[in-house]
Write a protein that holds these residues in place. Structure first.
Motif, short mmCIF file in Angstrom:
data_model
loop_
_atom_site.label_atom_id
_atom_site.label_comp_id
_atom_site.label_asym_id
_atom_site.label_seq_id
_atom_site.Cartn_x
_atom_site.Cartn_y
_atom_site.Cartn_z
N VAL A 75 -1.33 5.41 -28.09
CA VAL A 75 -1.48 4.91 -28.93
C VAL A 75 -0.28 3.92 -29.75
CG1 VAL A 75 -2.54 4.43 -30.94
CG2 VAL A 75 -3.58 5.93 -29.57
N PHE A 76 0.64 5.25 -29.84
CA PHE A 76 1.70 4.71 -30.16
C PHE A 76 2.64 4.14 -29.55
CE2 PHE A 76 -0.76 7.43 -33.35
CZ PHE A 76 -1.14 6.15 -34.57
N GLU A 77 3.88 3.11 -29.68
CA GLU A 77 4.72 2.84 -29.06
C GLU A 77 5.65 3.32 -29.70
OE1 GLU A 77 7.42 -1.36 -27.46
OE2 GLU A 77 5.08 -1.44 -28.31
N LYS A 78 6.30 3.39 -30.80
CA LYS A 78 6.76 4.17 -31.96
C LYS A 78 6.05 4.85 -32.90
CE LYS A 78 11.84 3.91 -33.83
NZ LYS A 78 13.00 3.41 -34.23
N VAL A 79 6.34 5.55 -33.20
CA VAL A 79 5.80 6.07 -34.74
C VAL A 79 6.56 7.16 -35.77
CG1 VAL A 79 4.00 7.32 -34.25
CG2 VAL A 79 4.24 6.89 -36.47
N GLY A 80 7.19 6.75 -36.53
CA GLY A 80 8.31 8.08 -37.23
C GLY A 80 8.00 8.13 -38.79
N VAL A 81 8.10 9.81 -38.73
CA VAL A 81 7.19 9.81 -39.65
C VAL A 81 9.25 10.85 -40.48
CG1 VAL A 81 5.08 11.37 -41.14
CG2 VAL A 81 4.72 9.99 -39.15
N ASN A 82 9.33 10.67 -41.80
CA ASN A 82 10.44 11.61 -42.13
C ASN A 82 9.85 11.87 -43.18
OD1 ASN A 82 11.39 10.80 -39.62
ND2 ASN A 82 13.11 9.40 -40.69
N ILE A 83 10.44 12.95 -43.63
CA ILE A 83 10.72 13.58 -44.78
C ILE A 83 12.17 14.11 -45.51
CG2 ILE A 83 8.48 14.65 -44.96
CD1 ILE A 83 9.23 17.49 -44.06
N SER A 84 12.70 13.86 -46.48
CA SER A 84 13.71 14.46 -47.19
C SER A 84 13.58 15.01 -48.52
CB SER A 84 14.87 12.95 -47.16
OG SER A 84 14.71 12.03 -47.49
N THR A 85 14.56 15.90 -48.29
CA THR A 85 15.06 15.60 -50.25
C THR A 85 16.91 16.14 -50.82
OG1 THR A 85 12.80 17.18 -49.92
CG2 THR A 85 14.87 17.90 -51.61
N VAL A 86 17.07 15.23 -51.00
CA VAL A 86 18.60 15.11 -50.66
C VAL A 86 19.00 15.18 -52.57
CG1 VAL A 86 18.39 14.25 -48.99
CG2 VAL A 86 18.08 12.49 -50.26
N TYR A 87 20.17 15.99 -51.88
CA TYR A 87 20.85 15.81 -54.27
C TYR A 87 22.46 16.07 -53.89
CZ TYR A 87 20.27 20.38 -51.54
OH TYR A 87 20.06 21.27 -50.45
#
Length: 297
Positions: A75-87
């Motif tokens: 279904v997906f050719e490319k999918v990204g799901v990113n999370i971040s916590t930066v400081y």
């Protein structure tokens, strides 16, 4: 504003992680249950998960996150799901940009910041299935805090009923917070996701907000959560419906050209891209939004 916000920061960061887990599970389920139509005989895609770290000038811990990317699925050719916590502390360039855009006093004297969020971009195998973008985030400095985010639909072949469903679902989730939220955030998305040098919108819109701080953290967090909760019910039915349609070479060509517009916007105008690169976050994670293939005419 002091570090007494630690509890709120932890709640926000945990929520973004939970939303990420829900979306990754739902997208892998779409891959598994696609059993008829184009690409249904391919191997179902799975997310590759990589830990990301933010670099700091002095080598101290500056946070990071997870980059989850699925490539070459049914279904997906490319999918990204990113999370971040930066400081850490904002560099001089980022300080100046933040102070100029948001009017925050004191950034030069105390440039500490904390930011957490989720960012998603999906590029589809089937040209009839729309690409999509979603993000929600919280930003804190000793001088201010705010929320931002939204989601917008980016079909290369538009279906009016899909656009209507996407918008109606978002409105259903925003209306409990006040009747003015959906029309205001819709107009904001139309303005923000516009490509000036092409004199056209990137897609068919959605909702968007930035710098949102009413002074009531719980109310603003609840609004941000409902922006996130609206995403799956707004988007999944469209993918389920369109992934089974046959496509032509002309359809695929239209998709590649539209992806070129998407790439132009993200590299030239998107604030999240600029902020991520300016503050030393993992470049691959920041540029995850770019499509695997695109075309310019």
């Amino acid at each position: 504003m002091t570090d007494s916000f630690d509890s709120e920061k932890n709640r926000a960061s945990a929520w973004f992680r939970d939303l990420r887990d829900q979306i990754v599970a739902a997208f892998e389920a779409l891959e598994q249950d696609h059993r008829s139509g184009p690409m249904s005989d391919a191997e179902p895609g799975h997310f590759d998960v990589t830990e990301t770290r933010r670099s700091s000038d002095d080598g101290t811990d500056a946070g990071g996150g997870l980059m989850s990317v699925l490539r070459g699925g049914r279904v997906f050719e490319k999918v990204g799901v990113n999370i971040s916590t930066v400081y850490g502390t904002l560099g001089e360039r980022a300080q100046m940009a933040m102070a100029a855009r948001k009017g925050i006093p004191g950034m030069k004297d105390d440039p500490r910041f904390w930011a957490s969020g989720i960012s998603l971009v999906a590029h589809m195998q089937n040209p009839h299935a729309p690409a999509v973008h979603m993000n929600t985030r919280m930003f804190w400095t000793p001088h201010a805090w705010w929320f931002g985010g939204g989601s917008d639909l980016n079909p290369c072949i538009e279906y009016s009923e899909d656009t209507a469903h996407f918008h109606a679902t978002q409105q259903e989730h925003l209306d409990p917070h006040g009747a003015d939220f959906y029309p205001r955030l819709k107009d904001w998305a139309d303005e923000y996701f516009f490509i000036p040098h092409r004199n056209r919108a990137r897609g068919v819109g959605g909702i968007f907000m930035d710098d949102h701080c009413s002074g009531d953290w719980d109310a603003d967090f609840a609004l941000t959560q409902d922006i996130g909760r609206a995403f799956l019910p707004a988007y999944l039915p469209l993918v389920r419906k369109r992934r089974v349609q046959e496509w032509s070479e002309a359809d695929k060509d239209a998709q590649l050209v539209h992806r070129g517009l998407y790439a132009e916007y993200n590299l030239v105008y998107d604030r999240g891209t600029k902020f991520g690169l300016e503050t030393g976050h993992d470049a691959n994670a920041v540029l995850m939004s770019l499509p695997p293939l695109a075309k310019w005419v």
